[in-house]
Each structure stands twice: as structure tokens, then as C-alpha cells.
Design a protein around this motif. Structure first.
Motif, PDB file in Angstrom:
ATOM      1  N   HIS A 289       0.818  -1.210   0.000  1.00 36.71           N
ATOM      2  CA  HIS A 289       0.000   0.000   0.000  1.00 36.71           C
ATOM      3  C   HIS A 289       0.855   1.265   0.000  1.00 36.71           C
ATOM      4  CE1 HIS A 289      -4.050  -1.707   0.320  1.00 36.71           C
ATOM      5  NE2 HIS A 289      -3.442  -2.709   0.930  1.00 36.71           N
TER       6      HIS A 289
ATOM      7  N   LYS B 194       2.471   1.057  -4.026  1.00 39.03           N
ATOM      8  CA  LYS B 194       1.741   0.540  -5.196  1.00 39.03           C
ATOM      9  C   LYS B 194       1.581   1.569  -6.308  1.00 39.03           C
ATOM     10  CE  LYS B 194      -2.829   1.474  -3.238  1.00 39.03           C
ATOM     11  NZ  LYS B 194      -4.137   0.895  -2.856  1.00 39.03           N
ATOM     12  N   ASP B 195       1.529   2.850  -5.983  1.00 41.23           N
ATOM     13  CA  ASP B 195       1.311   3.873  -7.012  1.00 41.23           C
ATOM     14  C   ASP B 195       2.566   4.192  -7.825  1.00 41.23           C
ATOM     15  OD1 ASP B 195      -1.325   4.105  -6.222  1.00 41.23           O
ATOM     16  OD2 ASP B 195      -0.934   5.790  -4.864  1.00 41.23           O
ATOM     17  N   TYR B 196       3.695   3.611  -7.467  1.00 38.68           N
ATOM     18  CA  TYR B 196       4.964   3.980  -8.088  1.00 38.68           C
ATOM     19  C   TYR B 196       5.618   2.853  -8.885  1.00 38.68           C
ATOM     20  CZ  TYR B 196       4.422   7.681  -4.630  1.00 38.68           C
ATOM     21  OH  TYR B 196       3.916   8.716  -3.878  1.00 38.68           O
TER      22      TYR B 196
ATOM     23  N   GLN C 263       4.485  -4.978  -7.774  1.00 43.39           N
ATOM     24  CA  GLN C 263       3.468  -4.955  -6.730  1.00 43.39           C
ATOM     25  C   GLN C 263       3.182  -6.360  -6.216  1.00 43.39           C
ATOM     26  OE1 GLN C 263      -0.077  -2.738  -7.907  1.00 43.39           O
ATOM     27  NE2 GLN C 263       1.183  -1.428  -9.227  1.00 43.39           N
TER      28      GLN C 263
END
Length: 272
Positions: free
Chosen positions: A190, A193-195, A201
Motif C-alpha cells: 500500500h 503501489k502507485d509507483y 506490486q
């Protein structure tokens, strides 16, 4: 991946066969089985839901990834029968093994950071709630989980609904819908995860899910994406397991390279 797949790894004392890693029968440290006893008795669905509420808002602090890795220099994983090195040593050994084998930069980065979620231990969480093999809650415990007999005193066994193969889930629902035992894998996923690409992931989120990626359990909960991505978890696994060496890495020498690599993917500060 030749150095890993040859079945041996170099160490200060010589070589170690891959079959000698994760040998829980040997119980290299008495703390290992005790950790799993506490883990298997206390990891319940209600426990996991409470930890998700507490931590997954990522409101605790802001810190750079290298800063967190350096903090882990004081942590030794009590669930690991193969090493007594600190976590930053394990991180660099994993990353350096991947770099030697010519893995892409995002893969090397993932090897470096995959255990950074163990910072939970430095915030007061007991190791049994942070490290060790992970497994789904809300459905039956597989006998392919390490030390399955230690689930005997887990309160979820008293809930018949949670002790069928699918339990509270639908067959093929996908692992993203499944509440895994609480630990560093889910937490770090968490945070980052956006990178990172999806392959990374999965490598972070499920690298401790040995019952699935090594023993073949819980396939009935997976969807097609899970099955494809689990191949990347398996590809990553040797760098996690077989890179452990007795001689610690030279942190000062390696720091500039890995700080530059981290800066390529992450902002100066992440939400933790």
C-alpha cells in the motif's frame, strides 16, 4: 539468474545448498517456532481488519525509502531460519544478486525494498504480526502453510463459515479481494503501489505467501491475473531466499547507487 539457479550461493564460510534454506525442521534459532506459534494462534480475521484500519490510511509519518531501510539496520527477522543479518544487509544482498544477474532496474529496486514494511516492528508491532509466511483469513487454513498444526488454538477455527475452502470469498474472486494475514508484505504494498509496475506490486505483496507460490495452495481463490503475476513472485523468490550470505555488504559503498535508483521511482518522502 545463473548464480542463483546453480543451487549454491557464496558465503564467507563456503557454499550452502538451496535445500538447506527454509529448513524449519533444523530450527536454527528457538525463536522461529515460537514466533509461528504466536502468529498462527493470533492472526484472525478480526485482528487483520483492525490492523488494516489502523495502518492502511498511511497517516503515521512521511519518510524517504532509504531512511526507512537504514532504520531497519537494527532489526533481525525472528522468523528466518537462514540468517541473523540485519534487514538492510538482507535488502542489499537481494538487490545485488538481482543486479549481478542483469535484472531490470525496477526488479533490482523491488529486491532492495521488499522487506521495508518490517518498519512496523520499530513502531511496536510484535514480530509475529509483521514477519513470517502469510496466508488468507476468512477461509480454511491450508495444511501447506508452515507449521499447520500450530493453528489448533486459532479462534477462527470455531467459525464454521471461515473453515470451508472458499469461506467468505467466491471461487476465483482474485487475491485482491482476500484478507491476508497481517504483515510487512501487505503494508508495504500500500505504501509503494502507485509507483511500481504490477509485477513489482505482486512481488512485494505476495513474496511471503509460500503456501501459494511454492506449494500450490489457494489456487481456487485466484483469478487469471493472479496466476500470471504469481510467475513473477516465483521469479523473485530466489533473490529473497538464496542471496543470504554470512559476510555483510558494504553499505557505504553501495549507498550512492541505490539512493539514485530509489530517486528514479519514488519521491523524496513517502506516506507511511
Amino acid at each position: 539468474m545463473q548464480a542463483i539457479e546453480d543451487g549454491k550461493r557464496a558465503s564467507a564460510a563456503g557454499t550452502k545448498e538451496t535445500s538447506e534454506f527454509r529448513d524449519y525442521r533444523a530450527e536454527a534459532r528457538p525463536s522461529v517456532k515460537e514466533l509461528y506459534r504466536l502468529n498462527h494462534e493470533n492472526q484472525t480475521l478480526s485482528f487483520v481488519l483492525e490492523k488494516e484500519r489502523r495502518y492502511l490510511s498511511l497517516h503515521r509519518q512521511r519518510a524517504g525509502m532509504w531512511e526507512v531501510l537504514e532504520r531497519l539496520d537494527r532489526l533481525v527477522d525472528d522468523s528466518d531460519p537462514d540468517t541473523e543479518q540485519s534487514q538492510i544487509a538482507h535488502a542489499l544482498q537481494s538487490a545485488e544478486a538481482a543486479r549481478r544477474d542483469g535484472q531490470p532496474p525496477w526488479f533490482v529496486l523491488t529486491a532492495l525494498i521488499h522487506d521495508a514494511g518490517k518498519v512496523l516492528c520499530l513502531w511496536g508491532e510484535p514480530q509475529w504480526a509483521v514477519v513470517g509466511d502469510t496466508f488468507p483469513l476468512g477461509c480454511a487454513f491450508s495444511d501447506r502453510i508452515v507449521f499447520p498444526e500450530l493453528f489448533a488454538n486459532n479462534p477462527d477455527l470455531q467459525n464454521p463459515r471461515s473453515q470451508t475452502p472458499c469461506g467468505m470469498y467466491e471461487e476465483g474472486c482474485g487475491l485482491a479481494e482476500v484478507h491476508m494475514s497481517w504483515g510487512h508484505d501487505e503494508y508495504l504494498y500500500h505504501v509503494v503501489k502507485d509507483y511500481l509496475p504490477m509485477e513489482a506490486q505482486y512481488m512485494i505483496r505476495y513474496h511471503s505467501f509460500y503456501a501459494a507460490h511454492r506449494e500450490g495452495a489457494y489456487g481456487h481463490l485466484m483469478n487469471e491475473q493472479d496466476r500470471r503475476m504469481m510467475e513473477w513472485v516465483r521469479r523473485f523468490n530466489p533473490y529473497d531466499l538464496y542471496s543470504k550470505a554470512d559476510a555483510p555488504p558494504d553499505v557505504a559503498r553501495l549507498r550512492p547507487y541505490y539512493q539514485d535508483l530509489l530517486a528514479t521511482y519514488f519521491p523524496d518522502e513517502l506516506r507511511w
